[in-house]
Design a protein around this motif. Structure first.
Motif, mmCIF file in Angstrom:
data_model
loop_
_atom_site.group_PDB
_atom_site.id
_atom_site.type_symbol
_atom_site.label_atom_id
_atom_site.label_comp_id
_atom_site.label_asym_id
_atom_site.label_seq_id
_atom_site.Cartn_x
_atom_site.Cartn_y
_atom_site.Cartn_z
ATOM 1 N N VAL B 73 0.832 -1.206 0.000
ATOM 2 C CA VAL B 73 0.000 0.000 0.000
ATOM 3 C C VAL B 73 0.867 1.257 0.000
ATOM 4 O O VAL B 73 0.447 2.304 -0.484
ATOM 5 C CB VAL B 73 -1.002 0.039 1.192
ATOM 6 C CG1 VAL B 73 -1.997 -1.103 1.077
ATOM 7 C CG2 VAL B 73 -0.304 0.028 2.525
ATOM 8 N N PHE B 77 0.639 1.575 -4.286
ATOM 9 C CA PHE B 77 -0.457 2.544 -4.312
ATOM 10 C C PHE B 77 0.041 3.905 -3.829
ATOM 11 O O PHE B 77 1.131 4.020 -3.280
ATOM 12 C CB PHE B 77 -1.606 2.062 -3.415
ATOM 13 C CG PHE B 77 -2.164 0.741 -3.833
ATOM 14 C CD1 PHE B 77 -3.108 0.662 -4.859
ATOM 15 C CD2 PHE B 77 -1.757 -0.437 -3.233
ATOM 16 C CE1 PHE B 77 -3.629 -0.556 -5.260
ATOM 17 C CE2 PHE B 77 -2.269 -1.665 -3.637
ATOM 18 C CZ PHE B 77 -3.200 -1.729 -4.645
ATOM 19 N N GLU B 78 -0.805 4.920 -4.048
ATOM 20 C CA GLU B 78 -0.501 6.243 -3.511
ATOM 21 C C GLU B 78 -1.591 6.665 -2.538
ATOM 22 O O GLU B 78 -2.703 6.141 -2.589
ATOM 23 C CB GLU B 78 -0.474 7.273 -4.652
ATOM 24 C CG GLU B 78 0.703 7.144 -5.591
ATOM 25 C CD GLU B 78 0.425 7.911 -6.868
ATOM 26 O OE1 GLU B 78 0.557 9.144 -6.856
ATOM 27 O OE2 GLU B 78 0.038 7.266 -7.864
ATOM 28 N N PHE B 80 -2.372 6.196 0.403
ATOM 29 C CA PHE B 80 -3.064 5.200 1.225
ATOM 30 C C PHE B 80 -3.474 5.786 2.569
ATOM 31 O O PHE B 80 -2.698 6.449 3.237
ATOM 32 C CB PHE B 80 -2.164 3.991 1.471
ATOM 33 C CG PHE B 80 -2.790 2.979 2.399
ATOM 34 C CD1 PHE B 80 -3.850 2.186 1.974
ATOM 35 C CD2 PHE B 80 -2.326 2.819 3.706
ATOM 36 C CE1 PHE B 80 -4.435 1.260 2.823
ATOM 37 C CE2 PHE B 80 -2.900 1.891 4.569
ATOM 38 C CZ PHE B 80 -3.953 1.112 4.114
ATOM 39 N N ALA B 100 -6.977 3.951 -1.223
ATOM 40 C CA ALA B 100 -5.732 4.393 -1.834
ATOM 41 C C ALA B 100 -6.014 4.786 -3.273
ATOM 42 O O ALA B 100 -7.135 4.642 -3.765
ATOM 43 C CB ALA B 100 -4.689 3.286 -1.780
ATOM 44 N N ARG B 101 -4.974 5.303 -3.904
ATOM 45 C CA ARG B 101 -5.082 5.674 -5.304
ATOM 46 C C ARG B 101 -4.157 4.748 -6.081
ATOM 47 O O ARG B 101 -3.045 4.443 -5.646
ATOM 48 C CB ARG B 101 -4.650 7.130 -5.454
ATOM 49 C CG ARG B 101 -5.147 7.822 -6.678
ATOM 50 C CD ARG B 101 -4.762 9.296 -6.655
ATOM 51 N NE ARG B 101 -5.472 10.028 -5.616
ATOM 52 C CZ ARG B 101 -6.704 10.530 -5.787
ATOM 53 N NH1 ARG B 101 -7.322 10.381 -6.933
ATOM 54 N NH2 ARG B 101 -7.300 11.173 -4.807
ATOM 55 N N PHE B 102 -4.649 4.272 -7.212
ATOM 56 C CA PHE B 102 -3.812 3.421 -8.050
ATOM 57 C C PHE B 102 -3.949 3.909 -9.489
ATOM 58 O O PHE B 102 -5.049 3.937 -10.018
ATOM 59 C CB PHE B 102 -4.238 1.960 -7.923
ATOM 60 C CG PHE B 102 -3.399 1.010 -8.740
ATOM 61 C CD1 PHE B 102 -2.040 0.878 -8.479
ATOM 62 C CD2 PHE B 102 -3.959 0.273 -9.772
ATOM 63 C CE1 PHE B 102 -1.250 0.006 -9.239
ATOM 64 C CE2 PHE B 102 -3.181 -0.602 -10.532
ATOM 65 C CZ PHE B 102 -1.835 -0.722 -10.259
ATOM 66 N N ARG B 103 -2.838 4.317 -10.058
ATOM 67 C CA ARG B 103 -2.825 4.868 -11.419
ATOM 68 C C ARG B 103 -3.910 5.941 -11.571
ATOM 69 O O ARG B 103 -4.684 5.942 -12.519
ATOM 70 C CB ARG B 103 -3.042 3.744 -12.451
ATOM 71 C CG ARG B 103 -2.120 2.556 -12.256
ATOM 72 C CD ARG B 103 -0.818 2.731 -13.015
ATOM 73 N NE ARG B 103 0.256 1.908 -12.461
ATOM 74 C CZ ARG B 103 1.036 1.091 -13.165
ATOM 75 N NH1 ARG B 103 0.888 0.985 -14.455
ATOM 76 N NH2 ARG B 103 1.999 0.419 -12.579
ATOM 77 N N SER B 106 -9.235 5.950 -7.370
ATOM 78 C CA SER B 106 -9.389 5.415 -6.021
ATOM 79 C C SER B 106 -9.677 3.914 -6.062
ATOM 80 O O SER B 106 -10.419 3.436 -6.921
ATOM 81 C CB SER B 106 -10.544 6.119 -5.309
ATOM 82 O OG SER B 106 -10.221 7.477 -5.117
ATOM 83 N N VAL B 107 -9.095 3.214 -5.138
ATOM 84 C CA VAL B 107 -9.375 1.781 -4.965
ATOM 85 C C VAL B 107 -9.517 1.500 -3.470
ATOM 86 O O VAL B 107 -9.083 2.279 -2.626
ATOM 87 C CB VAL B 107 -8.240 0.887 -5.517
ATOM 88 C CG1 VAL B 107 -8.099 1.028 -7.021
ATOM 89 C CG2 VAL B 107 -6.915 1.195 -4.831
ATOM 90 N N VAL B 109 -8.458 -1.308 -0.666
ATOM 91 C CA VAL B 109 -7.456 -2.376 -0.510
ATOM 92 C C VAL B 109 -7.637 -3.055 0.832
ATOM 93 O O VAL B 109 -7.847 -2.389 1.856
ATOM 94 C CB VAL B 109 -6.022 -1.805 -0.553
ATOM 95 C CG1 VAL B 109 -5.015 -2.928 -0.692
ATOM 96 C CG2 VAL B 109 -5.861 -0.807 -1.678
ATOM 97 N N ALA B 281 2.618 -4.296 -9.598
ATOM 98 C CA ALA B 281 1.899 -3.091 -10.017
ATOM 99 C C ALA B 281 1.491 -3.193 -11.481
ATOM 100 O O ALA B 281 0.357 -2.865 -11.853
ATOM 101 C CB ALA B 281 2.765 -1.854 -9.779
#
Ligand SMILES: [Zn+2]
Ligand SMILES: [Zn+2]
Lengths: 286, 316, 286, 316
Positions: B73, B77-78, B80, B100-103, B106-107, B109, B281
């Motif tokens: 995380v 991810f960013e 988090f 968290a942020r992924f690419r 928001s996601v 986790v 990733a």
């Protein structure tokens, strides 16, 4: 159904060679019980109420209306996807159990009616590899749920299992997801699913379809849990509390709807199904 | 701390290091010798890792230093932010969860979390969740559905905790509920087995549209040790049990249990966690992108179809 | 926002007559604190970190981007539907609190932005009748949720309340249902709702909207619960465990997402909102 | 056991009984005398109950012998089957729940349950639920939605249990969740206040499309005793607090908090529980029938509108 009819077939079949087994000792109260008395009492100790395990054919006869049962299980046969071998090859174990039970795997059941409510009943067979769930059990349950949904039947599953079948490893594990997800076919059609937990119900069976019913009933004194008592004892290095993981304990801890003695199991099940099944739930117009 | 089969590699690496230091200190040119040793090292590593036994992979899967949920995380991810608690009984440190942020998107986790030290491991209960951990996971699934965010689960547990307290609070019930809840997610769900995929405790957050596995992770219905104790009546037969259980990434790919193997760098993810996380990733990005066109109902049906296929039977 | 700006307005207003209140004693560590230091430190004890209560205007300034705030509360005025009178008529109590706070009831807030995320922020005012929830608080929260939903804003509510307002009896109770149900307007539009629990948050406020947020944050050491500690002590006739019903206790018991010191509250809130609000959640195209 | 204001009525009843016995024993005709006393009794009862103070109603609401949830599921409904447990922590005996049939159709029923004896009351925790009780109630709401059955709740609690264990397990959280869950029911929901409607512990299962109240029940944000203790700093001022709180059926009807008062037979429901239950059955049947035409979304919206109106404010 007259209770003394329950074991008719077995008695007829067994014939005269049963002599050495005429008497049994109750593991709970140690009373000596005449086997015919035990059978006439639904395999419940007349002295102390201890519930002996009930065979799957007897279970079907106990729960379904007379003359309504049509077997649906048996066509799904086990494979040996991992070519698993421990102290004995898995194939040979399977053959032994098939010999012993007359069935290809640890599940038996089919369509029928419970006091008129159309039902698909499946019973796990503890006599077959400890009722463990491999691909066949998972497939039969998924098929059962799908068929019940397609035909407008209630689903009733009688659990009796040591858990997932190790010899199918990850594929056994996947049956937990497969069976669980298949239950949603019933949700979509508002058809009820009742789970009956019998001694023992543990591991991956408890942790999937068995715990997810609309109504969960259990027989008295049944061992029910996730981890087995031996594993837990090793983990905590202490003796387990009295009655731990027994039906009554689970009821207190909120996991069960009711603990039902075997003599009332059929009528309780029927009452639940009549209340939940669309055919019984609205009788106003009838 | 090193695994037995890693010893020759580690020794060779140490020798190269020594030579380098010596060359620098004494200002002599040993580049030929070092080059040869480097080649030898690469060969040795390749050979060792090309021929790992299943039991060796199990050991790798447990090796300290492998990327854990908290590592991922922070690195994959960013932004988090950890969210705690099941809103019913407790916060379970064996499960880490959050947003968290992924690419760029928001996601949600959720992952098992082991400790890196003994103290941490006691706090994290060695990555073995209590029912609260799974209830926290289910709360995260609700959150993912509520906002339409993809759900990513990271699996690394020897199994759900087999103790009295866990049984009292319905360990079996909550695992079943979590499987069901995850199956019903109306958003893309990707599960990744990072290290150990121990039984129902792993599957509870493993009902992805896609299930990925790190190259040296394992996933099975039981640990090799427990399997050996039961079937061989001898926990020392764990190696034989590991073989029989066919629990490696490659076995599971063949059985159709996992969809994709995330390659680990030479020497294993514990030796180069950053590279392992980078591979993860990329795989994650591809899988999430592939799922993006599916609508809510399609995602549920896709997950059902995926698990409905599982198993090996013959119809008579 | 520079932290020393937070209390600018009050300092300007207060003028020179503040002399007798120049020093304060921290109730936690008993340190003597210079009031200006305390204010400059967001009303957090510089010695021990004890969080003093923060006024609602300061709260708004703490959380919203500078220059974005527009007040929306204040038009909804209290009534006295029961003509309630205990040792003092309810009307007179209301007038006293209005005098004291300059506001018609125990809530204050409006629209603004949190690091750019469009937000509707409401803060309960403990200084007004102990932040108790009567019809006005309920109505403002319902309106706030509806407005946030209509305008695509995140909803943030800072709770500080002794519970429901007794003087409105059943009507106060109904605010629990009204506020709770209004939150669903946000659900339909996938807009986030963050609850911030401050000292104290108890009774009907905890047991309704405050406990139902997507993310629940709390300030350190805040008293949070359903029943008040005195009532519980009377019930169980025992001393309460150390730290009972404090933020950190609730975090351990799974009720909170995070306990956040005041100095990090704004940045944590902003991070949550950027991740949850539709404008922040998908930045791929941006 | 009798309430103070019931004494004259009970004494008169006793005298009538004595006279009857005497007349029968001695075979004399006392019908005139008895008839007069009967008239006097009826007058007295009418007068007493027409002029009950709010505090007297509170006492009636608590009178032993009033119909409880278990009485109602046995007498107003058919085929009741009790369902236990929250599937997470425990079964709470202060809340009774299950399936039943009402006028031919399946319904889901949940209610608070007090005991009729001290022993029962200890078992039932005097009708004060722990969080488990509300989680059981929410499970029943899920069941009602799953099958499309009407949901009936029966309220009779001094309040949710204010103890350490309840706080630890999130009493406030679970009450809030239960309010929210009930508000979202996609089936007709009717709540009935049977006796005591104590605060959030009552409201948690009180979010009905229709809210009914027995004539001598009370419903408020706090009990008169607690209110007196806080506002008057003297619990003995409960009578004054009861007056101030306007917590009776008639008050609540006027305030718009309840929709319908279920009349109790002369002397109160505790003296003629069968007749009280019959009145309840009829009211319930009418209300459920009235809700039948509404679809799932309409029911949710109807409930929202119902509670959205609540409160007394002035907009400037
Ligand atoms: Zn016995
Ligand atoms: Zn201090």
């Amino acid at each position: 159904m007259a209770l003394d009819r329950l074991f008719r077939r077995r008695r007829t079949r067994g014939g005269g060679r049963d002599v050495p087994e005429l008497w049994l000792k109750c593991p709970a109260c140690e009373a000596q019980i005449y086997k015919k008395d035990l059978e006439a009492n639904l395999m419940v100790c007349p002295e102390c109420g201890h519930h002996f395990r009930l065979g799957v054919e007897e279970r079907v006869r106990l729960l379904l209306d007379e003359g309504t049962f049509e077997v649906t299980t048996g066509r799904v046969q086990p494979e040996d996807p991992l070519r698993f071998e421990d102290t004995e090859p898995y194939r040979e174990r399977l053959a032994r159990y098939r010999e012993k039970t007359g069935r290809p795997d640890a599940i038996y059941g089919g369509t029928g009616a419970v006091e008129g409510v159309p039902t698909l009943l499946l019973a796990m067979d503890y006599a077959f590899a400890g009722g463990s769930m491999g691909s066949v059990v998972g497939e039969e349950i998924a098929r059962g749920a799908e068929q019940a949904a397609a035909e407008g039947r209630a689903l009733v599953i009688v659990a009796a299992s040591g858990g997932a079948r190790m010899q199918e490893a990850a594929l056994s594990l996947m049956q937990m997801a497969k069976t669980t997800m298949a239950l949603d076919r019933l949700w979509e059609r508002r058809l009820p699913y009742v789970s009956i937990l019998t001694d023992p119900t543990t591991g991956g069976v408890t942790a999937s379809f068995a715990a997810l019913a609309d109504v969960i009933l259990a027989e008295p004194g049944a061992l029910i849990g996730f981890a087995g008592p031996r594993v837990i004892k090793q983990t905590i290095r202490q003796d387990l509390p009295e009655g731990f993981q027994r039906s009554e304990f689970l009821l207190q801890h909120g996991m069960l709807d009711q603990v039902v003695p075997r003599e009332r199991l059929r009528s309780t099940l029927a009452q639940v199904l009549r209340l939940l099944h669309p055919e019984g739930a609205k009788t106003r117009g009838a | 701390m090193a695994l037995e089969f890693e010893q020759p590699i580690l020794e060779l690496e140490a020798r190269i290091r020594e030579l380098r230091e010596y060359a620098e200190e004494k200002d002599v040119d040993l580049s030929d010798e070092i080059g040869l040793l480097q080649q030898k090292l690469e060969r040795l590593q390749k050979e060792t890792f090309a021929n790992l036994s299943r039991w060796q992979r199990v050991q790798l899967a447990r090796a300290p230093g492998r990327p854990t949920t908290l590592d991922i995380v922070e690195n994959v991810f960013e932004d988090f932010i950890e969210l705690h608690g099941d809103r019913a009984f407790a916060d379970d440190p064996a499960v880490v969860a959050g947003l968290a942020r992924f690419r760029g998107s928001s996601v949600v986790v959720v992952g098992h979390q082991k400790g890196k030290t003994t103290k941490e491991n006691i706090h994290r209960n060695f990555g073995m969740p209590h029912p609260e951990g799974y209830r926290k996971a289910m709360r995260m699934m609700d959150l993912a559905d509520r906002f339409g965010f993809p759900f990513v689960s990271l699996i690394d547990t020897p199994g759900a905790y087999p103790g009295v307290s866990a049984e009292e609070r319905g360990q079996a019930w909550v695992i079943a509920q979590s499987i069901q809840r995850m199956g019903r997610l109306k958003v893309p769900a990707v599960a990744v087995i990072l290290g150990e995929g121990g039984s129902g405790g792993a599957l509870a957050i493993g009902v992805g549209n896609r299930v990925l596995i790190m190259e040296n992770a394992w996933y099975s219905v039981i640990s090799p040790e427990s399997c050996a104790a039961i079937l061989w009546r001898d926990a020392a037969q764990a190696e034989a049990a590991a073989e029989a259980l066919k629990l490696t990434a490659h076995d599971l790919r063949e059985l159709g249990v996992v969809d994709r193997i995330v390659p680990e760098p030479g020497g294993g993810a514990h030796r180069h966690p950053e590279r392992a996380m980078q591979a993860l990733a990329e795989a994650l990005a591809e899988e999430l992108e592939a799922l993006e066109p599916l609508g809510p109902e399609e995602l549920v049906e896709d997950r059902y179809r995926r698990f409905r296929r599982m198993g090996a039977v013959r119809i008579e």
